[in-house]
Write a protein that holds these residues in place. Sequence first.
Motif, PDB file in Angstrom:
ATOM      1  N   ASP A 199      16.087   0.746   6.337  1.00  0.00           N
ATOM      2  CA  ASP A 199      14.431  -0.148   6.557  1.00  0.00           C
ATOM      3  C   ASP A 199      13.752   0.696   5.652  1.00  0.00           C
ATOM      4  O   ASP A 199      13.512   2.153   5.741  1.00  0.00           O
ATOM      5  N   VAL A 200      12.460   0.118   5.337  1.00  0.00           N
ATOM      6  CA  VAL A 200      11.613   0.705   5.009  1.00  0.00           C
ATOM      7  C   VAL A 200      10.247  -0.072   5.670  1.00  0.00           C
ATOM      8  O   VAL A 200      10.164  -1.042   5.740  1.00  0.00           O
ATOM      9  N   VAL A 201       9.287   0.807   5.486  1.00  0.00           N
ATOM     10  CA  VAL A 201       7.913   0.695   7.062  1.00  0.00           C
ATOM     11  C   VAL A 201       7.111   0.606   5.206  1.00  0.00           C
ATOM     12  O   VAL A 201       6.800   1.253   3.848  1.00  0.00           O
ATOM     13  N   ASN A 202       6.749  -0.431   4.980  1.00  0.00           N
ATOM     14  CA  ASN A 202       5.663  -1.170   3.840  1.00  0.00           C
ATOM     15  C   ASN A 202       4.482  -1.525   4.582  1.00  0.00           C
ATOM     16  O   ASN A 202       3.936  -1.761   5.428  1.00  0.00           O
ATOM     17  N   LEU A 203       3.340  -1.402   4.176  1.00  0.00           N
ATOM     18  CA  LEU A 203       1.541  -1.694   4.649  1.00  0.00           C
ATOM     19  C   LEU A 203       0.880  -2.650   3.591  1.00  0.00           C
ATOM     20  O   LEU A 203       1.100  -2.597   2.434  1.00  0.00           O
ATOM     21  N   PHE A 204       0.378  -3.208   3.950  1.00  0.00           N
ATOM     22  CA  PHE A 204      -0.589  -4.101   3.770  1.00  0.00           C
ATOM     23  C   PHE A 204      -2.013  -4.261   3.649  1.00  0.00           C
ATOM     24  O   PHE A 204      -2.047  -5.219   5.257  1.00  0.00           O
ATOM     25  N   ALA A 205      -3.138  -3.860   2.996  1.00  0.00           N
ATOM     26  CA  ALA A 205      -4.430  -4.276   4.330  1.00  0.00           C
ATOM     27  C   ALA A 205      -5.125  -4.851   2.964  1.00  0.00           C
ATOM     28  O   ALA A 205      -4.973  -4.994   1.481  1.00  0.00           O
ATOM     29  N   ARG A 206      -6.307  -5.513   3.334  1.00  0.00           N
ATOM     30  CA  ARG A 206      -7.162  -6.268   2.809  1.00  0.00           C
ATOM     31  C   ARG A 206      -8.371  -5.989   3.777  1.00  0.00           C
ATOM     32  O   ARG A 206      -8.787  -6.012   4.873  1.00  0.00           O
ATOM     33  N   PHE A 207      -9.267  -6.472   2.260  1.00  0.00           N
ATOM     34  CA  PHE A 207     -10.897  -6.407   3.081  1.00  0.00           C
ATOM     35  C   PHE A 207     -11.260  -8.055   2.079  1.00  0.00           C
ATOM     36  O   PHE A 207     -11.593  -7.642   1.041  1.00  0.00           O
ATOM     37  N   GLY A 208     -12.217  -8.740   3.223  1.00  0.00           N
ATOM     38  CA  GLY A 208     -12.686  -9.609   2.132  1.00  0.00           C
ATOM     39  C   GLY A 208     -11.627 -10.653   2.154  1.00  0.00           C
ATOM     40  O   GLY A 208     -10.476 -11.040   2.389  1.00  0.00           O
ATOM     41  N   GLU A 209     -12.541 -12.264   1.607  1.00  0.00           N
ATOM     42  CA  GLU A 209     -11.847 -13.335   1.071  1.00  0.00           C
ATOM     43  C   GLU A 209     -11.721 -13.958  -0.071  1.00  0.00           C
ATOM     44  O   GLU A 209     -12.824 -13.665  -0.708  1.00  0.00           O
ATOM     45  N   GLY A 210     -10.684 -15.095  -0.129  1.00  0.00           N
ATOM     46  CA  GLY A 210     -10.955 -15.434  -1.890  1.00  0.00           C
ATOM     47  C   GLY A 210     -11.128 -14.811  -2.899  1.00  0.00           C
ATOM     48  O   GLY A 210     -10.839 -13.527  -2.553  1.00  0.00           O
ATOM     49  N   ALA A 211     -11.055 -15.185  -3.745  1.00  0.00           N
ATOM     50  CA  ALA A 211     -10.863 -14.897  -5.514  1.00  0.00           C
ATOM     51  C   ALA A 211     -12.334 -14.487  -5.687  1.00  0.00           C
ATOM     52  O   ALA A 211     -13.902 -14.656  -5.224  1.00  0.00           O
ATOM     53  N   PRO A 212     -12.452 -13.131  -6.980  1.00  0.00           N
ATOM     54  CA  PRO A 212     -10.895 -13.045  -7.469  1.00  0.00           C
ATOM     55  C   PRO A 212     -11.001 -12.082  -6.461  1.00  0.00           C
ATOM     56  O   PRO A 212     -11.184 -11.178  -5.349  1.00  0.00           O
TER      57      PRO A 212
END
Length: 390
Positions: free
Chosen positions: A55-68
């Motif tokens: 098993d592998v731990v991964n991370l997804f982080a986001r700031f803001g919305e939409g494009a670009p």
Amino acid sequence: MTDLGQDAVDLCRALVRRPSVTPQDAGAQEALAARLRQAGFSVESVTFSAPGTPDVVNLFARFGEGAPHFAFAGHTDVVPPGDLARWRSDPFAAEIDGGEIIGRGVVDMKGAIAAFAAAAASFCARGPFKGSISLLITGDEEGPAINGTEKLLAWAAERGARFDHCLVGEPTNPDALGDMIKIGRRGSLNGTLTVTGRQGHVAYPQRADNPIPAAMRLAQALAAPPLDAGTALFDPSNLEIVSFDVGNPAFNVIPAQARARFNIRFNDHWTPQSLAAELQTRAARAAQGADFALAFEPCNALAFVTEPDAFVGLVAGAVERTTGRRPKLSTSGGTSDARFIRAYCPVLEFGLVGQTMHMVDERAPAAEIGALAAIYEAVLDDYFRVFAHG
């Protein structure tokens, strides 16, 4: 050192102190997540599994919305440190000696992760902007690469994330920060040549069929002549024999089989299928009646290139403006997780100087980690000024 640089250095040292040897995370991604949450990012931890793999731990982080939507990508997993007695200091202590941070993963690639996390936090703190910044972080780049970036990208896409461009923090520079941007990578294909003869006594060769001479002849035929002369953006493809085995401990026995294993680093002239067909043709011509077989491992590393365009020019310009060096655009080196990202958006690679990656006393100047953070922030400045329009 600037506040941005110090932030990157402090985070780098915190990450190195987590001994995240593949597939263990050892708290590295949570240390990163804490810094990103402090900066206002939403952060999700995702674990992927597959039969026969850890098993592998991964991370997804986001700031803001939409494009670009701009993404940074990297891996917190590291290779083993090797012989601890040969290190100047504990490889997971992140000590600073002579201005350099010493530790496993400093170069490949916790220094770059710390730099782009600090750059993103600094950029987001300066005020609103149109678009999104994400971080895609895996713990499976140095391992089998099954439960990492490829699955994380699909997971993010299923949740509506659409990436416009991505920058991977692999150590791309051969000698000095600012030397080189990777705009693509060669493919990698592994294969095995097996030649079958007939076992027998060396004193009675007429009763046996020694497979070794045929295997040597066939292996030579696979490697020569050259596969190609290179393409506009790639060096010539290259086949290397990496082992030659008969498994025979005796001096008085002609073996029954001989095997040669090989790897091909190939350019965009080839696909795995066309390479396999070419090598099959070469072997058949050289066989002279020998009983041979060619087998190829599954290939998830295709040759790819991000054609020089406005995005490539933007990143190169930010590097040159910060370092005073105009980076060379290259497709050299091994494979990276950029091979998965390229299916979702244009992708480039730029990070630290790679001379000590995977070595004893892996290290990078603290000042260069700070400078890398400044480059990444300059990329963000230019990116959202150019692409956040309409």
